[in-house]
Design an enzyme around this catalytic site. Sequence first.
Site, mmCIF file in Angstrom:
data_model
loop_
_atom_site.group_PDB
_atom_site.id
_atom_site.type_symbol
_atom_site.label_atom_id
_atom_site.label_comp_id
_atom_site.label_asym_id
_atom_site.label_seq_id
_atom_site.Cartn_x
_atom_site.Cartn_y
_atom_site.Cartn_z
ATOM 1 N N ASP A 12 1.992 1.969 4.760
ATOM 2 C CA ASP A 12 2.554 2.613 3.558
ATOM 3 C C ASP A 12 2.594 4.147 3.583
ATOM 4 O O ASP A 12 2.251 4.794 2.579
ATOM 5 C CB ASP A 12 1.766 2.176 2.307
ATOM 6 C CG ASP A 12 1.911 0.689 1.991
ATOM 7 O OD1 ASP A 12 2.561 -0.034 2.764
ATOM 8 O OD2 ASP A 12 1.327 0.259 0.962
ATOM 9 N N HIS A 52 9.036 -2.415 -4.032
ATOM 10 C CA HIS A 52 9.067 -3.124 -5.311
ATOM 11 C C HIS A 52 10.460 -3.135 -5.940
ATOM 12 O O HIS A 52 11.151 -2.109 -5.919
ATOM 13 C CB HIS A 52 8.118 -2.462 -6.316
ATOM 14 C CG HIS A 52 6.684 -2.446 -5.901
ATOM 15 N ND1 HIS A 52 5.995 -3.576 -5.534
ATOM 16 C CD2 HIS A 52 5.794 -1.426 -5.805
ATOM 17 C CE1 HIS A 52 4.750 -3.245 -5.237
ATOM 18 N NE2 HIS A 52 4.593 -1.957 -5.383
ATOM 19 N N LYS A 110 6.488 -5.323 1.499
ATOM 20 C CA LYS A 110 5.581 -6.127 0.669
ATOM 21 C C LYS A 110 5.681 -5.692 -0.779
ATOM 22 O O LYS A 110 6.104 -4.578 -1.066
ATOM 23 C CB LYS A 110 4.146 -6.002 1.186
ATOM 24 C CG LYS A 110 3.624 -4.588 1.230
ATOM 25 C CD LYS A 110 2.313 -4.517 1.991
ATOM 26 C CE LYS A 110 1.741 -3.121 1.986
ATOM 27 N NZ LYS A 110 1.395 -2.594 0.663
ATOM 28 N N CYS A 155 -4.469 -0.471 0.003
ATOM 29 C CA CYS A 155 -3.697 -1.270 0.969
ATOM 30 C C CYS A 155 -4.327 -1.311 2.361
ATOM 31 O O CYS A 155 -4.280 -2.350 3.029
ATOM 32 C CB CYS A 155 -2.253 -0.771 1.009
ATOM 33 S SG CYS A 155 -1.415 -1.090 -0.578
#
Length: 201
Positions: A12, A52, A110, A155
């Site tokens: 990320d 998202h 994700k 994460c």
Amino acid sequence: MRPKNEALIVIDVQNDFCPGGALAVPEGDQIVPLINDMLGDFAVKVFTQDWHPAGHSSFASSHAAKQPYDMIQMPYGAQVLWPDHCVQGTDGAAFHPDLRSDPANLIIRKGFRLQVDSYSAFFENDQTTPTGLEGYLRTRGVDTVTLVGLATDFCVNYSAQDAARLGFKVAVDLSACRAIDLNGSLDQARQAMEKAGCILR
Ligand SMILES: [Zn+2]
């Protein structure tokens, strides 16, 4: 060069998690040169991207009378509510511009299901829905992973614990990670990762 059974997993490193982003991790951008230098050492290189849909259930703005960093109960357990971040296709969801993402062999996205968050690179936050990363690593003969990225206490932490639980040998290079550190979450994460058998460097 590391042996072929080792993978680097870059978690990320996206604009919204770097200074100036919607959910900035302090000094998040400072790990970019370190990660760029590490990429040449690993035959297997996996990047993850928090990804998202707008209106995601992990956003405080999706819940009446809730503020960012409030906790709520989801069907799958406790969930921190976040500022809107890493919305699919936005600049905030893009990798940091200085991160060398071209060498990535695989990019795992994700958190793309509206109703469930996904901190871990291996499982969504229901802890049962796989992302597919385990199968990718095993079919490439990987049994050892090094994790770097953002954020150490969310994460990276969940990914490291899941990797250890799945039987991978796990190292977390903390010099190439940065934390949010929400109410002591960094100390808790370090302890949990060590308890799970991860080596912290
Ligand atoms: Zn997210």
